[in-house]
Design a protein around this motif. Structure first.
Motif, short mmCIF file in Angstrom:
data_model
loop_
_atom_site.label_atom_id
_atom_site.label_comp_id
_atom_site.label_asym_id
_atom_site.label_seq_id
_atom_site.Cartn_x
_atom_site.Cartn_y
_atom_site.Cartn_z
N UNK A 226 0.84 -1.19 0.00
CA UNK A 226 0.00 0.00 0.00
C UNK A 226 0.87 1.24 0.00
N UNK A 227 0.25 2.34 -0.38
CA UNK A 227 0.97 3.62 -0.38
C UNK A 227 -0.01 4.73 -0.06
N UNK A 228 0.43 5.70 0.76
CA UNK A 228 -0.37 6.89 1.09
C UNK A 228 0.24 8.09 0.37
N UNK A 236 -0.34 -0.75 -8.92
CA UNK A 236 -1.56 -0.28 -8.25
C UNK A 236 -2.82 -0.83 -8.90
N UNK A 237 -3.78 -1.20 -8.05
CA UNK A 237 -5.08 -1.64 -8.52
C UNK A 237 -6.12 -0.56 -8.21
N UNK A 242 -9.62 -3.28 -4.87
CA UNK A 242 -9.13 -3.46 -3.50
C UNK A 242 -10.29 -3.79 -2.55
N UNK A 243 -11.41 -3.12 -2.76
CA UNK A 243 -12.58 -3.38 -1.91
C UNK A 243 -13.09 -4.82 -2.09
N UNK A 244 -13.04 -5.32 -3.32
CA UNK A 244 -13.46 -6.70 -3.57
C UNK A 244 -12.58 -7.69 -2.83
N UNK A 260 -3.67 0.67 -2.98
CA UNK A 260 -3.34 -0.75 -2.86
C UNK A 260 -2.83 -1.28 -4.20
N UNK A 261 -1.86 -2.18 -4.15
CA UNK A 261 -1.32 -2.77 -5.37
C UNK A 261 -1.01 -4.24 -5.21
N UNK A 262 -0.62 -4.85 -6.30
CA UNK A 262 -0.20 -6.25 -6.28
C UNK A 262 1.28 -6.33 -5.91
N UNK A 263 1.71 -7.47 -5.41
CA UNK A 263 3.09 -7.64 -5.00
C UNK A 263 4.02 -7.45 -6.19
#
Length: 340
Positions: A226-228, A236-237, A242-244, A260-263
């Motif tokens: 994740x990133x703020x 990034x997705x 991300x909610x799903x 939020x993103x994938x590894x």
């Protein structure tokens, strides 16, 4: 004697607090020392049904037998620190804490400038805690130090001497790094970074120990990074995606929703090289595969989870020794004896 450094391998929020809490309970370090930038990094510590948002005090504070230290390289906001000391009085933090007398001090003017500077607040997405302007003043040699602040006089000491003496006596030291590798001023996604380096080498310097004193560097990765704030995020997705997946998180300091993103396996390899990683701690495996929730034995993980871990090890060439499978401290798989 073991000296370990805990480092975030992504953009912060990797779950370092959980890993630190576990290591403190298992390894029982004599000293827990905090490196990093300053109060712009927040960590949530959960104890029973209580949650503590911590920005200055080392997050290993629940382990009551350890001395707590804030290294000279860390910026201190006296208001934030003193409030945390009071908030954590049940843990005897006041009696256990040493603040290095050389720590730089964040003043109100730094926070105002941080919030009102359009480049920092709007383009970069600063936390507004005054760290950037304070570090600038440190470089200009006009920043106040902790020794100049009367309210801190009861906590002052020489953290470098305390830690080096402890290591010479064969005691264990745990160094907490803050933020994440790719928020580093040098190696991160510049200019969307913090105001100093955030790799293991700098955390050692923050505390005042040389590189030969470090035994283990544990880089923490989150299964879904994740990133703020602003800045590149290659994997990034969408927020809907991300909610799903059930991943909705907010920053401890700013309250902003985390992206939020994938590894990112290539980025993980780079983080391990930049930090000289000897171990990897992987958090949020239960979000990667919900069937892994609460699992405490590697053999009981799903094939999907095992393949994910093996791929991380294959690409980074670093063993995954700690695997978090849930929010509680006991929900962890410890493979250090098997892999080290």
């Amino acid at each position: 004697m073991v000296c370990s450094i805990i480092v975030g391998g992504q953009w912060g929020d990797e779950g370092k607090g959980k890993i630190i809490s576990y290591l403190c309970s298992e390894d029982k370090p004599n000293i827990i020392a905090r490196g990093g930038v300053g109060p712009n990094a927040g960590h949530t510590v959960t104890i029973g049904d209580k949650k503590f948002g911590i920005r200055m005090v080392p997050t290993g504070f629940p382990y009551r037998e350890a001395k707590l230290c804030i290294g000279a390289g860390v910026l201190v906001d006296p208001d934030v620190l003193l409030k945390e000391i009071e908030m954590l009085k049940e843990f005897n933090v006041k009696e256990r804490l040493t603040v290095d007398y050389r720590c730089g001090i964040i003043e109100e003017r730094h926070k105002i400038e941080d919030r009102e500077d359009k480049h920092l607040s709007e383009e970069i997405g600063t936390t507004g805690t005054g760290c950037g302007p304070a570090n600038r003043d440190r470089v200009l040699r006009i920043l106040k130090q902790a020794k100049d602040i009367d309210e801190l006089k009861d906590y002052l000491g020489d953290v470098s001497e305390i830690v080096n003496d402890a290591l010479d006596e064969g005691k264990d030291v745990l160094i907490e790094g803050t933020q994440g590798t790719f928020l580093s001023l040098y190696y991160g996604t510049y200019p969307y970074v913090t105001s100093k380096d955030t790799t293991a080498s700098s955390f050692a310097a923050d505390i005042g120990i040389g590189p030969t004193k470090v035994d283990e560097v544990i880089v923490v990765f989150k299964s879904f990074p994740t990133r703020v704030g602003a800045g590149p995020f290659p994997t990034e997705m969408s927020l809907e995606e991300a909610e799903k997946l059930g991943i909705v998180e907010y920053g401890t300091v700013t309250g902003r929703r985390r992206r939020v993103g994938y590894f990112d396996f290539d980025l993980a390899r780079k983080a391990c090289r930049l930090n000289g990683a000897t171990q990897i701690a992987l958090t949020g495996l239960d979000k990667y595969d919900k069937s892994c929730y609460g699992v405490r034995e590697f053999e009981k993980l799903s094939d999907k989870a095992k393949e994910f871990i093996e791929k991380i090890e294959d690409i980074t060439k670093v063993p995954v020794t700690l695997i978090s499978t849930g929010p509680e401290m006991k929900q962890i798989i410890d493979l250090r004896k098997e892999k080290l």
